[in-house]
Write an enzyme that holds these catalytic residues in place. Sequence first.
Site, PDB file in Angstrom:
ATOM      1  N   LYS A  42      46.603 -80.548 -10.732  1.00  0.00           N
ATOM      2  CA  LYS A  42      46.682 -79.964 -12.061  1.00  0.00           C
ATOM      3  C   LYS A  42      45.562 -80.444 -12.979  1.00  0.00           C
ATOM      4  CE  LYS A  42      51.641 -79.024 -12.004  1.00  0.00           C
ATOM      5  NZ  LYS A  42      51.416 -77.574 -11.948  1.00  0.00           N
ATOM      6  N   GLY A  43      45.343 -81.752 -13.004  1.00  0.00           N
ATOM      7  CA  GLY A  43      44.315 -82.271 -13.897  1.00  0.00           C
ATOM      8  C   GLY A  43      42.934 -81.756 -13.548  1.00  0.00           C
TER       9      GLY A  43
ATOM     10  N   GLY B 201      55.198 -67.137 -17.931  1.00  0.00           N
ATOM     11  CA  GLY B 201      54.676 -66.176 -16.972  1.00  0.00           C
ATOM     12  C   GLY B 201      54.428 -64.818 -17.598  1.00  0.00           C
TER      13      GLY B 201
ATOM     14  N   GLY C  90      54.707 -64.134 -21.335  1.00  0.00           N
ATOM     15  CA  GLY C  90      53.735 -64.704 -22.252  1.00  0.00           C
ATOM     16  C   GLY C  90      54.082 -66.121 -22.650  1.00  0.00           C
TER      17      GLY C  90
ATOM     18  N   ASP D 296      47.568 -74.148 -15.179  1.00  0.00           N
ATOM     19  CA  ASP D 296      46.385 -74.994 -15.371  1.00  0.00           C
ATOM     20  C   ASP D 296      45.294 -74.230 -16.119  1.00  0.00           C
ATOM     21  OD1 ASP D 296      47.727 -76.952 -13.922  1.00  0.00           O
ATOM     22  OD2 ASP D 296      46.818 -76.334 -12.030  1.00  0.00           O
TER      23      ASP D 296
ATOM     24  N   GLY E 271      43.347 -68.650  -4.962  1.00  0.00           N
ATOM     25  CA  GLY E 271      42.905 -70.024  -5.162  1.00  0.00           C
ATOM     26  C   GLY E 271      43.241 -70.485  -6.562  1.00  0.00           C
TER      27      GLY E 271
ATOM     28  N   SER F  64      39.619 -69.706  -9.056  1.00  0.00           N
ATOM     29  CA  SER F  64      40.000 -68.526  -9.836  1.00  0.00           C
ATOM     30  C   SER F  64      39.668 -68.657 -11.315  1.00  0.00           C
ATOM     31  CB  SER F  64      41.501 -68.269  -9.682  1.00  0.00           C
ATOM     32  OG  SER F  64      42.256 -69.259 -10.368  1.00  0.00           O
TER      33      SER F  64
END
Length: 307
Positions: A41-42, A223, A226, A254, A289, A293
């Site tokens: 995530k980071g 999602g 929004g 992310d 990805g 992405s």
Amino acid sequence: MSGHVAILGVFVADTTYRAERQPRMGETILGRSFALGPGGKGSNQSVAAARAGAETHFVSRIGRDTFGDMAMRVWEEAGVTPAVSRVDEATGAAFIFVEASSGDNAIIIAPGAAGGLSPADVEAQAKVIGGAAVFVTQLEQPMDAAMRGLELARAGGAVTILNPAPAAELPQGMLALCDYVTPNESEAEALTGIAVRDQASARAAGEALLAAGLRRAAIVTMGGQGVLYHSGTRSVAIPAIEVGPLVETTGAGDAFNGGFAAALAEGRDPVEAARFGCAVAGLSVTRPGAAASMPIRAEIDAVLSRL
């Protein structure tokens, strides 16, 4: 406000399996495809912020191995400045299952070297963190490291963002160090006990987080529904931004967090920064990805100009 973004978190190598469904325990099934790429995530948030135009520094810990070399290449290509230690441990990895029909995912992460991030590692990057305009962390690395990062960022005057993923019980005082917290529906429920299903329940969860000590606003990501921005004085529903067919949702959160941080570092109003983050996320889900992405600034500006 204008300055750099500092992000504390984890890099792992993503191993992504696309199949019709997840196997049951003891079962083997054939998948449609496999991919190996950068994740965590980071790290993903750092790539998103840098590609969105922010000067971005990433604080982490990786191994002296092939996956660690992958991380360094990814950050160089994205324009992220690494503030990392390389150690004689394995760099982490993640198992990602992607449902072929929907693009939805389920993830298991093993942080590896980054699982050993300590307050001392964070303090070694005190200038990077304390000198930031915006600081972001998550909960994939040890909690005490995240806590120390938030303390250093607050002391330096940075705007602080906590992406509470994966969901975990927060130590006393952590929310009081956070200007913004950015949970998804399940994370908001884990933090507040309120099942988030719509804007009204997201607003109730945001109110609970403010009552628990959050400084400025809760930003609940939902999602396709929004984002809900909820502060003590403003509650704004920001629609999801759809720019093309859905391919994969891995990394969408992310993308939002990295874009939101980049926009705040430019001095944007937080609601406008959240809308910017939605554009970054909307573009990211049209591509496979996670790190791969993340859109570049020209793409984001083009989407926002059409709204």
